[in-house]
Motif scaffolding. Structure first.
Motif, short mmCIF file in Angstrom:
data_model
loop_
_atom_site.label_atom_id
_atom_site.label_comp_id
_atom_site.label_asym_id
_atom_site.label_seq_id
_atom_site.Cartn_x
_atom_site.Cartn_y
_atom_site.Cartn_z
N GLU A 152 0.82 -1.22 0.00
CA GLU A 152 0.00 0.00 0.00
C GLU A 152 0.85 1.26 0.00
N ILE A 153 1.83 1.29 -0.88
CA ILE A 153 2.67 2.48 -1.00
C ILE A 153 1.98 3.47 -1.95
N ALA A 154 1.82 4.70 -1.49
CA ALA A 154 1.32 5.81 -2.29
C ALA A 154 -0.07 5.57 -2.87
N THR A 155 -0.91 4.80 -2.18
CA THR A 155 -2.26 4.58 -2.69
C THR A 155 -3.05 5.88 -2.74
N GLN A 156 -2.72 6.85 -1.88
CA GLN A 156 -3.44 8.11 -1.87
C GLN A 156 -3.08 8.98 -3.08
N LEU A 157 -2.05 8.60 -3.84
CA LEU A 157 -1.70 9.35 -5.04
C LEU A 157 -2.41 8.83 -6.28
N THR A 158 -3.27 7.84 -6.12
CA THR A 158 -3.99 7.28 -7.26
C THR A 158 -4.84 8.35 -7.90
N GLY A 159 -4.68 8.49 -9.21
CA GLY A 159 -5.42 9.53 -9.93
C GLY A 159 -5.23 9.39 -11.41
N GLN A 160 -4.88 10.47 -12.07
CA GLN A 160 -4.71 10.46 -13.52
C GLN A 160 -3.50 9.63 -13.91
N ASP A 161 -3.51 9.21 -15.18
CA ASP A 161 -2.41 8.40 -15.70
C ASP A 161 -1.15 9.25 -15.78
N GLU A 162 -0.03 8.67 -15.37
CA GLU A 162 1.23 9.41 -15.34
C GLU A 162 2.03 9.34 -16.63
N ILE A 163 1.49 8.69 -17.67
CA ILE A 163 2.20 8.61 -18.94
C ILE A 163 2.48 10.03 -19.46
N ASN A 164 3.74 10.28 -19.85
CA ASN A 164 4.16 11.60 -20.33
C ASN A 164 3.80 12.70 -19.31
N TRP A 165 4.13 12.43 -18.05
CA TRP A 165 3.73 13.32 -16.96
C TRP A 165 4.29 14.73 -17.10
N TRP A 166 5.43 14.92 -17.74
CA TRP A 166 6.05 16.25 -17.85
C TRP A 166 5.23 17.19 -18.74
N GLN A 167 4.29 16.63 -19.52
CA GLN A 167 3.47 17.48 -20.37
C GLN A 167 2.43 18.26 -19.56
N GLN A 168 2.30 17.97 -18.27
CA GLN A 168 1.44 18.78 -17.40
C GLN A 168 1.89 20.24 -17.38
N LEU A 169 3.19 20.46 -17.61
CA LEU A 169 3.75 21.80 -17.53
C LEU A 169 3.43 22.66 -18.75
N ASN A 170 2.87 22.05 -19.79
CA ASN A 170 2.46 22.79 -20.99
C ASN A 170 3.59 23.64 -21.56
N SER A 171 4.78 23.07 -21.60
CA SER A 171 5.95 23.78 -22.12
C SER A 171 6.39 23.16 -23.44
N VAL A 172 6.30 23.93 -24.50
CA VAL A 172 6.75 23.44 -25.81
C VAL A 172 8.26 23.20 -25.79
N GLN A 173 8.98 24.10 -25.11
CA GLN A 173 10.44 23.95 -25.03
C GLN A 173 10.82 22.65 -24.33
N LEU A 174 10.17 22.38 -23.21
CA LEU A 174 10.49 21.17 -22.45
C LEU A 174 10.15 19.92 -23.25
#
Length: 478
Positions: free
Chosen positions: A58-80
């Motif tokens: 039961e590690i990090a069960t409270q973090l269950t949520g959206q899929d983490e695939i390509n998680w860095w795209q959350q930042l909406n940075s074209v450069q990144l």
């Protein structure tokens, strides 16, 4: 089976708001999963058992949520996003690892070829002269040698080569995780250092303006030299920070350049400090899979499988080798052009048993069994380290989130205190030195707030880096 195995466990709980973790671990569990293995390791079965084990922790069960695939795209940075793509395409360490994987796959094909008959076609002609007596001879033969794998030695070597190739593939995936995480951290660090440089520049400009005003007041006898020198000292303190931030910016560019296979001068980044204001959160679709499918765990399992298969092959070497040799061809005596030829063929079953080499073979078997046990122990250590690393990343994230919250409050109160001190100074209620102290407090608080924002963002990246099992498989879709 899991219920039976979990009876070995000892429960421990770790909690820290707002993140909570519950860890139930034991090396004995992993030992019980693998101790019954006698020959080939079933990687898929053990990965499934490992996933069930991680789920029970039961590690990090409270973090269950959206899929983490390509998680860095959350930042909406074209450069990144472009930097990540460039790193995956041009990073030289990745290219090296990919070539090593191709080599491992080629070696696997070599081992598989031993299942098939070996041999080839031989065509020859001969002309001999002895005491003016000339003789001619020609032949054409097709020779075959087939090693019959009745006891499974070749099959064990193929399993070992396959495990080696899979281990190399997992190493490549681990390197991709490291490269992407380093790119995101480098980009965040660059934007953070750019923000700190701008803040320092604004403070330097404000202090220079204050010095001009104080200098005029000193000449008029309104202010004293103490206030002026204290302000000059504060200005020098802020100016001393500019070379440090300039070097930090260059260091970030150098890191990004190395990761993307370029020179530092080839990278041009614009200001995107908005990334620190976006809702960048750590969410995991399947926390248990995110740990159980980590490449370091899979690689350790494949390495154990390879060592175990080599141990089986060494044991099979104690048994006889059975092979079948055959050839068919034509032989022409008196002609070098295969005329007037005679057919010939031969089939020769053969059993070879190295009885006199038994002491050496036994020692080799024992040596390989020790290596197998060592690989098994290393697998246990990797599993334990992966679980601890995942928990530690959550504790680090919790710490930095708390520090950021307090640092923001500190800056808010310090800024309010400075505004109040400035108003009181303008009304003559406090001396200039108290205003200067209030300014110094707000500068330190602002710097701490920026550092806390950067640290908390980097801690989120570290959390994704630790829980990498699922999103690293999604890289093939980029």
């Amino acid at each position: 089976m899991i219920k039976l195995l979990t009876s070995w466990l000892t429960a421990k709980q770790f909690s820290a708001k707002p993140l909570k973790t519950k860890l139930t671990i034991s090396v004995v569990l992993v030992a019980s999963l693998l101790s019954a293995c006698a020959s080939k390791i079933d990687e898929q079965q053990h990965q499934q058992l490992m996933k069930s084990f991680i789920t029970d922790t039961e590690i990090a069960t409270q973090l269950t949520g959206q899929d983490e695939i390509n998680w860095w795209q959350q930042l909406n940075s074209v450069q990144l996003n472009q930097l990540v793509k460039d790193a995956l395409a041009n990073n030289h360490d990745l290219k090296t690892s990919q070539l090593q994987l191709q080599s491992a796959l080629a070696k696997l094909r070599v081992e598989k070829s031993d299942f098939l008959p070996q041999g080839g076609l031989e065509i020859g002609a001969q002309r001999t002269s002895i005491a003016d007596n000339i003789s001619r001879q020609s032949s054409a033969n097709l020779a075959l040698n087939w090693q019959l794998d009745l006891f499974g030695r070749i099959n064990a070597l193929v399993d070992a080569a396959n495990a080696s190739a899979m281990s190399q593939a997992e190493q490549l995936r681990a390197l991709q995780i490291e490269v992407i995480s380093s790119v995101v951290k480098g980009f965040m660090s660059y934007q953070g250092n750019m923000q700190k440089q701008q803040i320092i520049s604004l403070q330097v400009a404000a202090l220079k303006k204050s010095i001009l005003v104080l200098s005029a007041q000193v000449e008029e006898g309104i202010a004293n030299e103490l206030d002026l020198n204290r302000t000059r000292a504060q200005l020098s303190q802020q100016q001393a920070l500019l070379p440090e931030t300039s070097y930090a910016l260059y260091k970030d560019l150098s890191t990004l350049a190395l990761l993307t296979g370029r020179l530092s001068g080839d990278i041009k980044l614009t200001n995107e400090q908005k990334i620190f204001d976006l809702p960048f959160e750590v969410t995991l679709a399947q926390p248990s899979s995110a740990i159980a499918l980590r490449p370091d765990i899979s690689q350790a399992l494949y390495q154990f499988s390879q060592a175990n298969s080599l141990s089986v092959a060494a044991s099979k070497a104690l048994l006889p080798d059975i092979s079948l040799s055959a050839f068919v061809g034509v032989l022409s005596l008196g002609s070098s052009q295969l005329s007037n030829s005679q057919q010939q063929w031969q089939i020769a079953p053969q059993i070879q048993w190295s009885l006199l080499s038994y002491p050496a073979l036994l020692a080799q078997r024992d040596a390989q069994q020790y290596l197998s046990e060592a690989a098994y122990s290393q697998y246990q250590q990797v599993v334990l380290a992966a679980i601890n690393d995942s928990e530690l990343s959550l504790q680090l994230l919790t710490k930095h989130l708390k520090q950021k919250r307090f640092a923001d409050k500190r800056f808010q109160f310090a800024h309010q205190a400075f505004m109040q001190a400035n108003a009181m100074y303008q009304e003559g209620q406090i001396p200039y030195l108290e205003l200067l102290d209030a300014r110094q407090d707000v500068l330190i608080a602002q710097e701490n707030a920026v550092n806390a924002t950067i640290s908390s963002s980097l801690a989120k990246v570290s959390a994704y880096q630790a829980f990498n099992g699922r999103w690293s498989y999604g890289l093939i879709t980029l």
